[in-house]
Every structure is written in structure tokens, then in C-alpha cells.
Design an enzyme around this catalytic site. Structure first.
Site, mmCIF file in Angstrom:
data_model
loop_
_atom_site.group_PDB
_atom_site.id
_atom_site.type_symbol
_atom_site.label_atom_id
_atom_site.label_comp_id
_atom_site.label_asym_id
_atom_site.label_seq_id
_atom_site.Cartn_x
_atom_site.Cartn_y
_atom_site.Cartn_z
ATOM 1 N N ARG A 73 25.966 -8.983 -41.097
ATOM 2 C CA ARG A 73 25.842 -9.895 -42.244
ATOM 3 C C ARG A 73 24.556 -9.678 -43.019
ATOM 4 N NH1 ARG A 73 28.544 -12.308 -38.144
ATOM 5 N NH2 ARG A 73 26.610 -13.050 -37.230
ATOM 6 N N GLU A 110 21.147 -14.135 -27.538
ATOM 7 C CA GLU A 110 21.365 -15.461 -26.964
ATOM 8 C C GLU A 110 22.342 -15.377 -25.794
ATOM 9 O OE1 GLU A 110 23.123 -19.762 -28.475
ATOM 10 O OE2 GLU A 110 22.905 -18.126 -29.891
#
Length: 190
Positions: A73, A110
Site C-alpha cells: 500500500r 505484529e
């Protein structure tokens, strides 16, 4: 002669306006993760223009040489911002996607680990680079991108993203490392 009034959107606070167009998808890509989906923001031509204008106005006088975007992105944002600033664009890709000689950097996510790479000739010593991605969670991706650019001799002027997820600690870590950081909006809680 009366002029027809044009109906303009009330964006009010730009950060809130843009934040309101980001969708939260719970439990994706795994249980417990609240994914911040920017595709509705990109889909709407009005919000996309407001978003890009935020970045362009911030960096138009920054004397940059390049914009680097992080897969995937960050490519969308970075390429448009580079075009609007009349700069070149550098893709920082996931491992195995670039066809030429590369430099690689592994980092923690994460929910796992990954490797990014850059072409060995993507920038030169002394280039002033804006590093851009869609969001900052743990900060691992942006830190890896920064390390790649600096290994090639570039100066990362600032890291930029649409979203900061401060509870995951990435923005604090990036700032503590000395990287100036700009984010448009934040989501507390993840």
C-alpha cells in the site's frame, strides 16, 4: 444573474475526515487483530485527493530527491506523492519480487517476520528520501525500509503514513531511533 452554488464537502478536521473513511476489519488476518483497511479511503476520489494533498503540501518544500514506498500500500501513496512532487519513486518490495541485484533486510511484524529488499542502485549517497507506508504498527517495516535506504547512503528525511497504531509501539520506537515521523491520523486500541 444568480450563480448556482456548488456543494462542497465539509471536511472539517482533515484527520478526522480521513479517519472516518478507514474501515476496521476485526480478526483479520488472524484473531485479535483489528485491521485498518484504507481501501474505502482510496476508492473515493474526494478522500483520495484530500489524503494526497496532505502529503504534497507537507513535502512540497522539503528538497527531496526521491519517495520510497513500502510494499504494497505504500506503493499506491508513494507513487502518487512522487508524481505530484515531480520526484522519482523507489519501491521497497517483499523478498523475491525484484529482478535485479538487491539489498535485503529482515524484520519482525505484529504477527510474524518478513524480509524486504531494494534494488542495489535504487538511490545514491546523499539522496534525501521520504519513506512512506499506509500505517505504522510495530514499526518493523518502516525501520527495515529506513535501514535499506541508509545502507545505500540515502538520508531518510521523514517516515510518513496515513495511520498510526500507537498502542503497538512502532511510532514511539521509530521516533526514539531518531526518525522524524508524520502520520495523518491515529487509532488508539488495536
Amino acid at each position: 444573474m444568480a450563480h448556482a452554488s456548488m456543494s462542497l464537502p465539509d471536511v472539517g478536521n482533515v484527520a478526522d475526515y480521513l479517519r472516518d473513511h478507514i474501515r476496521t476489519v476485526p480478526d483479520w488476518p488472524q484473531p485479535g487483530v483489528m485491521f485498518r483497511d484504507i481501501t474505502p479511503l482510496l476508492h473515493n476520489p474526494r478522500t483520495l485527493r484530500v489524503l494526497i494533498d496532505v502529503f504534497v503540501h507537507r513535502y512540497m518544500d522539503a528538497k527531496l530527491d526521491l519517495v520510497a514506498g513500502i510494499d504494497a500500500r505504500g506503493f499506491i501513496l508513494g507513487a502518487i506523492v512522487a508524481y505530484e512532487l515531480n520526484l522519482g519513486f523507489v519501491p521497497i518490495r517483499k523478498k523475491g519480487k525484484l529482478p535485479y541485484q538487491t539489498v535485503t533486510e529482515e524484520y519482525e511484524l505484529e504477527y510474524g517476520s518478513a524480509t524486504v529488499e531494494i534494488h542495489a542502485d535504487a538511490c545514491k549517497a546523499g539522496d534525501r528520501v521520504l519513506l512512506i507506508d499506509d500505517l505504522i504498527a510495530t514499526g518493523g517495516t518502516m525501520m527495515a525500509g529506513r535501514r535499506l535506504l541508509e545502507r545505500l547512503g540515502a538520508e531518510v528525511v521523514e517516515g510518513a503514513a496515513i495511520v498510526d497504531l500507537p498502542e503497538l509501539g512502532g511510532s514511539a520506537q521509530l521516533l526514539a531511533s531518531g526518525l522524524p515521523l508524520f502520520t495523518v491520523c491515529r487509532f488508539d486500541g488495536h
